[in-house]
Design a protein around this motif. Structure first.
Motif, mmCIF file in Angstrom:
data_model
loop_
_atom_site.group_PDB
_atom_site.id
_atom_site.type_symbol
_atom_site.label_atom_id
_atom_site.label_comp_id
_atom_site.label_asym_id
_atom_site.label_seq_id
_atom_site.Cartn_x
_atom_site.Cartn_y
_atom_site.Cartn_z
ATOM 1 N N LEU A 23 11.791 12.891 -2.707
ATOM 2 C CA LEU A 23 12.897 12.152 -1.691
ATOM 3 C C LEU A 23 12.832 13.371 -0.418
ATOM 4 O O LEU A 23 12.627 12.750 0.840
ATOM 5 N N VAL A 24 13.368 14.360 -0.961
ATOM 6 C CA VAL A 24 13.471 15.349 0.361
ATOM 7 C C VAL A 24 12.537 15.770 1.271
ATOM 8 O O VAL A 24 12.617 15.562 2.545
ATOM 9 N N ARG A 25 11.543 15.873 0.526
ATOM 10 C CA ARG A 25 10.241 16.087 1.200
ATOM 11 C C ARG A 25 9.681 15.068 2.098
ATOM 12 O O ARG A 25 9.228 15.058 3.014
ATOM 13 N N MET A 26 9.777 13.852 1.510
ATOM 14 C CA MET A 26 9.142 12.808 2.220
ATOM 15 C C MET A 26 10.103 12.308 3.167
ATOM 16 O O MET A 26 9.455 12.092 4.425
ATOM 17 N N ARG A 27 11.379 12.600 3.336
ATOM 18 C CA ARG A 27 12.184 12.274 4.328
ATOM 19 C C ARG A 27 12.001 13.258 5.551
ATOM 20 O O ARG A 27 12.133 13.067 6.661
ATOM 21 N N ALA A 28 11.729 14.558 5.074
ATOM 22 C CA ALA A 28 11.549 15.512 5.948
ATOM 23 C C ALA A 28 10.204 15.361 6.899
ATOM 24 O O ALA A 28 10.036 15.671 8.045
ATOM 25 N N ALA A 29 9.492 14.765 6.057
ATOM 26 C CA ALA A 29 7.828 14.619 6.667
ATOM 27 C C ALA A 29 7.928 13.565 7.817
ATOM 28 O O ALA A 29 7.221 13.274 8.845
ATOM 29 N N MET A 30 8.986 12.697 7.740
ATOM 30 C CA MET A 30 8.984 11.497 8.499
ATOM 31 C C MET A 30 9.801 11.817 9.754
ATOM 32 O O MET A 30 9.867 10.950 10.774
ATOM 33 N N ARG A 31 10.278 13.024 9.739
ATOM 34 C CA ARG A 31 11.289 13.478 11.173
ATOM 35 C C ARG A 31 10.343 13.843 12.165
ATOM 36 O O ARG A 31 9.443 14.248 11.993
ATOM 37 N N ASP B 88 0.822 -1.164 -0.005
ATOM 38 C CA ASP B 88 -0.035 -0.043 0.023
ATOM 39 C C ASP B 88 0.856 1.112 -0.046
ATOM 40 O O ASP B 88 2.094 1.195 0.170
ATOM 41 N N ARG B 89 0.394 2.345 -0.343
ATOM 42 C CA ARG B 89 1.028 3.733 -0.459
ATOM 43 C C ARG B 89 1.562 4.166 0.703
ATOM 44 O O ARG B 89 2.983 4.306 0.762
ATOM 45 N N ALA B 90 1.008 4.020 1.913
ATOM 46 C CA ALA B 90 1.742 4.111 3.126
ATOM 47 C C ALA B 90 3.139 3.534 3.346
ATOM 48 O O ALA B 90 4.222 3.917 3.968
ATOM 49 N N THR B 91 2.944 2.126 3.272
ATOM 50 C CA THR B 91 4.201 1.309 3.090
ATOM 51 C C THR B 91 5.259 1.585 2.365
ATOM 52 O O THR B 91 6.386 1.691 2.733
ATOM 53 N N VAL B 92 4.845 2.032 1.069
ATOM 54 C CA VAL B 92 5.712 2.553 0.078
ATOM 55 C C VAL B 92 6.664 3.762 0.635
ATOM 56 O O VAL B 92 7.752 3.917 0.470
ATOM 57 N N LYS B 93 5.732 4.759 1.117
ATOM 58 C CA LYS B 93 6.326 5.976 1.499
ATOM 59 C C LYS B 93 7.204 5.980 2.684
ATOM 60 O O LYS B 93 8.388 6.394 2.611
ATOM 61 N N GLN B 94 6.855 4.954 3.548
ATOM 62 C CA GLN B 94 7.682 4.635 4.787
ATOM 63 C C GLN B 94 9.026 3.994 4.229
ATOM 64 O O GLN B 94 10.157 4.403 4.840
#
Length: 305
Positions: free
Chosen positions: A297-305, A267-273
């Protein structure tokens, strides 16, 4: 994007107009009824360069190429004449768009386009991509070929329109072929990580998606929300269900199953993680076609912090 939203998006893409109708539509725009052209009255009321700009635009609309040329000889700065966008209006009225090159394209007036380029018109127009996004929808590829041969980019320019999205929105396989032949990048992504294959799959244009994949596109480009074009293969098509479309979709599904990622995709959430955490794409995944735009990729990683 859930199934209902995807279906609605497909409907919007399939019928999305480009502008507004002229009083008498040129004969070169008859195959795609939803294509709308610059509206003369709305255009003339919102142009740059004052009365001189309006007079020049009128000459282009009327096909008076010699008169338009004479005006540009007297004042070359008028080449910048274009519709002025109101920042307070996110979506202008239908037909209130374009520049001199777009107006020439709306008439399929090759002589006017040649004259404008000779007078200093930027290859992508003053409104980048607007002319080509309209030309690609004409009955004949002649205008699009003229612009592309003159140096117009088949890919979107900063703050410009996307001719590939225009062709896909109308299910215009020939238009997509024209853009690819002139160097369009099937893996180009917008600011959200959406690429042409994803646009085609969301619009249920499986035949176009298949062509894009054959020309180097991928079903595995990860968007900012973790979605990929491959996810669209999990739902049955609703709108475009001709035998040809079903066959193209079946071939894409077989290609996806054999890509080496496993099927079905997470699922999308798993892919994003997995992507944000640096786990994906592995070298093998990247080789098999999984891509992530650096800015995404930069924004995805920033959102996970």
């Amino acid at each position: 994007m859930n199934r209902r939203v995807r279906i609605l998006a497909a409907l919007m893409l399939a019928t999305a107009p480009i502008g507004g109708c002229m009083a008498a539509a040129p004969s070169c725009y008859t195959k795609r009824a939803a294509v709308v052209l610059p509206d003369r009255s709305r255009v003339l009321a919102h142009l740059s360069n004052g009365a001189s700009g309006r007079a020049l635009a009128e000459a282009i609309f009327d096909g008076r190429v010699d008169d338009a040329h004479a005006m540009l000889v007297r004042d070359p700065r008028l080449i910048s004449t274009a519709v002025v966008d109101d920042p307070k209006v996110p979506q202008p009225p239908a037909g209130q768009y374009g520049d001199l090159l777009t107006f020439a394209v709306a008439r399929c007036d090759a002589d006017a386009a040649t004259m404008l380029f000779a007078a200093g018109m930027p290859k992508d127009g003053v409104k980048p991509g607007a002319a080509l996004s309209l030309a690609i929808l004409a009955d004949s590829p002649a205008m699009a070929e003229q612009l592309l041969s003159a140096g117009a980019s088949p890919n979107p320019q900063p703050d410009g329109q996307d001719p590939m999205r225009s062709a896909i929105s109308f299910g215009h396989l020939g238009g997509v072929m024209t853009l690819l032949r002139h160097g369009a990048d099937p893996r180009w992504t917008d600011g959200f990580g959406i690429d042409p294959v994803r646009v085609a799959m969301d619009a249920e244009q499986a035949a176009i998606a298949e062509l894009l994949v054959e020309k180097g596109g991928t079903l595995w480009s990860v968007a900012e929300d973790g979605s990929m074009a491959a996810h669209a293969l999990l739902d049955a098509p609703v709108i475009f269900i001709s035998p040809e479309m079903r066959a193209a979709r079946s071939r894409l599904l077989e290609r996806a199953r054999n890509a080496g990622f496993g099927w079905p995709p997470p699922d999308r959430a798993t892919v994003k993680q997995q992507v944000a955490g640096g786990v994906w794409p592995t070298p093998a995944m990247a080789k098999a076609g999984m891509t992530v735009a650096p800015s995404v990729l930069v924004r995805m990683r920033a959102a996970m912090r």
